[in-house]
Scaffold this active site. Structure first.
Site, mmCIF file in Angstrom:
data_model
loop_
_atom_site.group_PDB
_atom_site.id
_atom_site.type_symbol
_atom_site.label_atom_id
_atom_site.label_comp_id
_atom_site.label_asym_id
_atom_site.label_seq_id
_atom_site.Cartn_x
_atom_site.Cartn_y
_atom_site.Cartn_z
ATOM 1 N N TYR B 293 0.841 -1.203 0.000
ATOM 2 C CA TYR B 293 0.000 0.000 0.000
ATOM 3 C C TYR B 293 0.872 1.247 0.000
ATOM 4 O O TYR B 293 1.786 1.383 0.827
ATOM 5 C CB TYR B 293 -0.917 -0.012 1.218
ATOM 6 C CG TYR B 293 -2.103 0.912 1.076
ATOM 7 C CD1 TYR B 293 -3.277 0.472 0.498
ATOM 8 C CD2 TYR B 293 -2.046 2.227 1.531
ATOM 9 C CE1 TYR B 293 -4.373 1.308 0.372
ATOM 10 C CE2 TYR B 293 -3.132 3.074 1.403
ATOM 11 C CZ TYR B 293 -4.291 2.616 0.827
ATOM 12 O OH TYR B 293 -5.382 3.450 0.703
ATOM 13 N N TYR B 343 -6.080 6.266 -7.314
ATOM 14 C CA TYR B 343 -6.363 6.028 -5.907
ATOM 15 C C TYR B 343 -7.770 5.478 -5.780
ATOM 16 O O TYR B 343 -8.744 6.215 -5.771
ATOM 17 C CB TYR B 343 -6.204 7.304 -5.089
ATOM 18 C CG TYR B 343 -6.326 7.041 -3.607
ATOM 19 C CD1 TYR B 343 -5.309 6.376 -2.934
ATOM 20 C CD2 TYR B 343 -7.452 7.414 -2.883
ATOM 21 C CE1 TYR B 343 -5.407 6.098 -1.578
ATOM 22 C CE2 TYR B 343 -7.559 7.140 -1.534
ATOM 23 C CZ TYR B 343 -6.539 6.487 -0.886
ATOM 24 O OH TYR B 343 -6.643 6.201 0.446
#
Ligand SMILES: [Zn+2]
Lengths: 138, 389
Positions: B293, B343
């Protein structure tokens, strides 16, 4: 979201009292009424002994900087930039997040000693902040 | 004998919308498009979908999506909390449903107008008194309103302790940007990033420049999770779930776990690592590529230590040696990631993990048997290991 000034905390059962003490000039630390464990940020139950009863103590205001950051962007109205935020390990043994005043960003150090004071906004809102200790860092 | 999720379920479909800064359509339209493409990719009819999982931050309710796409009768629907920390949680929820028999074909998705609508980078505020709002208020009152402000408090400590410099962070950003240059779907496709540009870019916080921060985009991503057995009869080679877990540890807060003794590591990510390695029977040496991440560059560096690719404090050298690039030890976010592709709260990283197993990444490494994907950093999180069937 539009921010027009310092974002005021909501005053709920679990946190309103702390801001009220700050308005009265006290940096408060919540304390379990049964086992005496101090905790911050405030919560309704002691995670050590699961007691719901609590009182609080007034912090000495002395502590050291465990970590910090400096905020440059984005800039919201109601705050002064560059904005220095410190994690302070209070002498009482709890950690608190707050703003550091009267210090240039390049002068902040991990482990520096700081003291608390109560800052007042132009609209009268009061909250604890820190400044470098008069005797200097370690 | 306890039930194990190991090898029981697999990802069999991927769907995604275009990635833009202004989609011009509703978030519901993005969800429908992503899910529809995902079903076509897998070769599963809408009527055969009986499970749905998304994020609590998703604005599209399950029933709205089901009506619009023409899904079947639903036997399991759930939403997972904590923003990007939910990403792998969706996969776990789907795997649990399939392993237990609660559902047979589960769609997991995230669709958001993250640039033209509600922007995460604009921070949090609100008026309804809840424990969540009280949590944020300890930071909002002091001007810590954005994810970058919370993340940099931990990153700054870690970087100071271990001598991590802007050049190390830049290498994470540039390695992923280089991947995006081969990904026509990426928002940063066609936009190379040099070290000079990085160093001169806008200062956000003490340790973060603008290129250390993820994109804000409009997009939708959906995946179909089904049993490994059923997946074998569908259109693509299954990406088998070898191990999957959510993870939260003592003293956890949402983005602001500032009150634990140690500030230079990610205890929840270390917990996730122990869990996925134990469930899969694999270790860091077995992982060929990753999608760690990457909302912020320092988080990638810290996770290399959480997942055992490096010892504490040594990840910066691992990164500096080019190990996150193609040909390196651990090609990371080969689609460009949250920093340079889009995103979608990490679900696009999960999708890339599946492509790496299929062998269809835009930057496919030579040999990929196992891929590690993690959820958000500094929040309750999770990790999954995908493997070839
Ligand atoms: Zn107690």
């Amino acid at each position: 979201m539009t921010i027009t000034g310092r974002i005021k905390p909501p005053m709920g059962h679990d946190n309103g009292w702390w801001w009220q003490r700050a308005a009265e000039g006290v940096l408060a630390i919540q304390r379990c009424a049964k086992c005496g464990t101090l905790r911050h940020p405030p919560r309704p139950m002691c995670s050590e002994c699961r007691t719901l009863e609590w009182d609080h103590v007034a912090a000495s205001g002395r502590g050291t900087v465990a970590s910090y950051t400096v905020l440059y962007h984005p800039r919201f109205p109601g705050y002064e930039y560059p904005l220095i935020i410190v994690l302070v390990d209070l002498d009482e043994g709890v950690r608190i997040t707050a703003e550091l005043k009267d210090c240039a960003p390049e002068d902040v150090r991990f482990g520096m000693t700081v003291t608390a004071f109560i800052h007042e906004d132009p609209d009268g809102f009061r909250l604890p902040m820190f400044r470098p200790a008069a005797t200097g860092g370690q | 004998m306890p039930i194990s999720m190991k090898n029981q379920a697999a990802v069999a479909g991927i769907g995604a919308t275009a990635i833009t800064r202004n989609s011009g359509v509703s978030e519901l339209a993005l969800a429908c498009e992503a899910i529809s493409k995902c079903l076509d990719d897998a070769g599963v009819a809408p009527g055969d979908v009986d499970g749905l999982v998304t994020y609590t931050l998703e604005t599209n309710d399950e029933v709205e999506v089901a009506r619009a796409v023409g899904l079947g009768e639903l036997t399991m629907f759930a939403k997972i909390n904590y923003g990007g920390g939910a990403a792998v949680g969706l996969v776990q929820q789907a795997a649990m449903a399939i392993t237990s028999g609660a559902a047979t074909n589960v769609v997991i998705w995230r669709a958001m107008n993250g640039r033209s609508g509600q922007r995460m980078g604009q921070g949090v505020s609100g008026n309804i008194i809840s424990s969540d709002l009280i949590h944020w208020s300890w930071y909002m009152a002091y001007g810590m309103v954005t994810p970058a402000s919370w993340v940099s408090m931990i990153a700054n400590k870690y970087m100071n302790l271990y001598g991590v410099t802007a050049e190390h962070l830049a290498e994470v950003a540039i390695a992923q940007r280089n991947f995006a240059l081969n990904n026509p779907n990426a928002l940063n496709y066609g936009k190379p990033l040099t070290l000079e540009e990085y160093m001169n870019s806008k200062r956000i916080t003490e340790s973060l420049r603008i290129h250390d921060c993820c994109l804000e985009t409009d997009c939708g991503v959906a995946l179909l999770v089904t049993s490994t057995e059923r997946a074998r009869d569908l259109r693509h080679k299954p990406a088998v779930i070898r191990g999957v877990t959510q993870a939260s540890t003592r003293g956890q807060e949402q983005m602001t776990s500032f009150y634990r003794d140690e500030l230079d590591c990610l205890p929840e990510m270390e917990f996730a690592a122990r869990r996925v390695y134990a469930m899969s029977g694999l270790g860091p040496d077995d992982i060929d590529a990753a999608c760690l991440y990457d909302a912020f560059t320092p988080e990638v560096i810290m996770q290399l230590e959480s997942f055992g690719f490096c010892k504490r404090g040594e990840a910066k050298d691992f990164v500096a040696a080019g190990n996150l690039r193609l040909g390196g030890r651990l090609p990371n976010n080969t689609h460009g990631g949250l920093l340079s592709e889009s995103y979608a709260h990490g679900l696009n990283n999960v999708a890339e993990g599946v492509r790496l197993i299929r062998g269809t990444s835009c930057n496919q490494p030579d040999k990929v048997e196992h891929v590690l994907v993690s959820s958000g950093v500094g929040v309750p999180t999770g990790a999954v290991i995908f493997g070839k069937d």
